[in-house]
Design a protein around this motif. Sequence first.
Motif, short mmCIF file in Angstrom:
data_model
loop_
_atom_site.label_atom_id
_atom_site.label_comp_id
_atom_site.label_asym_id
_atom_site.label_seq_id
_atom_site.Cartn_x
_atom_site.Cartn_y
_atom_site.Cartn_z
N VAL A 124 4.97 29.49 3.00
CA VAL A 124 4.42 28.08 3.34
C VAL A 124 5.47 27.27 4.13
O VAL A 124 5.18 26.89 5.21
CB VAL A 124 4.11 27.19 2.11
N LEU A 125 6.72 27.57 3.82
CA LEU A 125 7.85 26.60 4.43
C LEU A 125 8.04 27.52 6.02
O LEU A 125 8.07 26.83 6.79
CB LEU A 125 8.97 26.82 3.96
N ALA A 126 7.82 28.52 5.78
CA ALA A 126 7.92 29.54 7.26
C ALA A 126 7.01 29.13 8.11
O ALA A 126 7.01 28.90 9.29
CB ALA A 126 8.26 31.02 6.68
N LEU A 127 5.84 29.23 7.53
CA LEU A 127 4.57 28.71 8.26
C LEU A 127 4.40 27.30 8.86
O LEU A 127 4.16 27.07 9.94
CB LEU A 127 3.25 29.11 7.39
N ILE B 122 -1.56 29.54 0.61
CA ILE B 122 -0.89 31.04 0.51
C ILE B 122 -0.84 31.26 -1.03
O ILE B 122 -0.27 30.69 -1.75
CB ILE B 122 0.51 30.91 0.85
N LYS B 123 -1.36 32.63 -1.22
CA LYS B 123 -1.70 32.91 -2.78
C LYS B 123 -0.57 34.05 -2.96
O LYS B 123 -0.60 35.12 -2.17
CB LYS B 123 -2.94 33.51 -2.95
N GLY B 124 0.36 33.96 -4.04
CA GLY B 124 1.10 34.74 -4.50
C GLY B 124 0.86 35.17 -5.97
O GLY B 124 -0.27 35.66 -6.41
N ASN C 132 10.81 24.02 -12.40
CA ASN C 132 11.11 25.48 -12.90
C ASN C 132 9.87 26.48 -12.91
O ASN C 132 9.87 27.48 -13.83
CB ASN C 132 11.68 25.39 -14.39
N ILE C 133 8.76 26.13 -12.18
CA ILE C 133 7.78 27.14 -12.05
C ILE C 133 7.48 27.59 -10.38
O ILE C 133 7.43 26.72 -9.63
CB ILE C 133 6.51 26.38 -12.21
N ILE C 134 7.43 28.79 -10.33
CA ILE C 134 7.14 29.33 -9.00
C ILE C 134 5.50 29.53 -9.20
O ILE C 134 4.86 30.31 -10.03
CB ILE C 134 7.45 30.92 -8.72
N PRO C 135 4.65 28.98 -8.35
CA PRO C 135 3.34 28.72 -8.76
C PRO C 135 2.58 30.03 -8.23
O PRO C 135 3.03 30.80 -7.46
CB PRO C 135 2.91 27.54 -8.00
N ASP C 136 1.13 30.12 -8.49
CA ASP C 136 0.49 31.29 -8.02
C ASP C 136 0.20 31.24 -6.49
O ASP C 136 -0.11 31.92 -5.89
CB ASP C 136 -0.86 31.48 -8.75
N GLU C 137 -0.08 29.66 -6.03
CA GLU C 137 -0.20 29.57 -5.00
C GLU C 137 0.43 28.09 -4.35
O GLU C 137 0.63 27.38 -5.07
CB GLU C 137 -1.70 29.61 -4.41
N ALA C 138 0.58 28.18 -3.19
CA ALA C 138 1.03 26.80 -2.50
C ALA C 138 0.23 26.59 -1.31
O ALA C 138 -0.36 27.45 -0.73
CB ALA C 138 2.65 26.87 -2.17
N TRP C 139 0.20 25.49 -0.59
CA TRP C 139 -0.62 25.12 0.62
C TRP C 139 0.03 24.29 1.50
O TRP C 139 0.90 23.32 1.04
CB TRP C 139 -1.98 24.62 0.23
#
Length: 398
Positions: free
Chosen positions: A210-213, A190-192, A245-252
């Motif tokens: 990602v958590l919802a999915l 998932i790319k944000g 303390n970082i919201i990443p660009d993407e998670a998987w």
Amino acid sequence: MKLVDAFDDYSQFVEIRRDIHAHPELGFDEHRTSEIVANKLKAWGIEVHRGIAGTGVVGVLRSGSSPRTIGLRADMDCLPLQELNQFAHKSTHDGQMHACGHDGHTTMLLAAAWHLAKTRSFDGTVNFIFQPAEEMGRAGAKKMIEDGLFDRFPCDAVFGLHNFTLGHVGGFALNDGAFMASSNTFKITIKGKGTHASMPHTGIDPIAPVLALATALQGLVAKIIPSTERALLAVTQLSGSVAPNIIPDEAWLGGTVRTFSVTALDRIESRLRTLANHIAHSYECEAEVFFRRASPPVINHPKEAHFAAEVMREIVGAEMVDDQFPGVMTAEDFSHMLLARPGCYAFIGNGDGHHRLEGHGEGACILHNASYDFNDAIIPVGASYFVRLTEKWLKSSG
């Protein structure tokens, strides 16, 4: 048990099995193992063909004049696992271990080849197929077929054995249909837009979708697959930021899908892709879906399965053969061979689930376990099965 008389003393094969166990090799790297196999076959007067799919070996033995043929298959590779056993034949290679019993599968087939080469009590051709790279989705069976396995070595039918935790040591289990599941893996990215965790409004958070999915996928099978059909989807991996303390660009997230039919697999993959895209878009993100079909389900052919069960009953008695064994969610790339040729895959009992037969070593029999060891006591049982299978399939007219 009505074992082949020649296996009253099978100590030479215990030695071979333990030597292979002590020197495990990963898929397509089975150079030492295939050398052992080729040299043994050659010493017994069996025609040897090497280099099929890299390290694969096929031994060809002919007797009589019948055009009938049979294929017997064993796998040779190990797992990338650190062995915990301390017995004398433990792995000498760090991070590599025969934790699935392929050392035993190879040895049982070698023992059968040795006996059949001595007696030649059959009419036709038997192909001893020693396959590389069954583990880790490397599809060695498929690659052997693509390398001309059944064109070069015709087989009217093909048979294989795998050790398993059955109630009876040396017993057999099989069925005449879906025996093992398909194996498939997925990874959904998932790319944000990354930002500081204290200012989420300045970015687009990929963690929430990602958590919802993950939650939606865990309940997917029950929503779309009939309760009369077995299928499984498990989310086994989640990954986000490298720092708190970082919201990443993407998670998987990633996981596995197991089914006993291609229809169910098609339905699950389609809905997985739809959910991934819809949930991602609802959070203003994008989804990238990777779905890999590693191996199809193992589907035994009824005629060959019934034939195999009869041979098993002859060897160990009817009470030791379960010919209505329910399919298991584990997978096997022997499925590719069963798509190409009729045949049957079956289990041979290695122990009760935690320990092997009393007095036959210290290893457990749970597959893919760092304390696993193959039970040498079943070498003559599996070898006798292969021998009788060949003799009955290629029955001499004389």
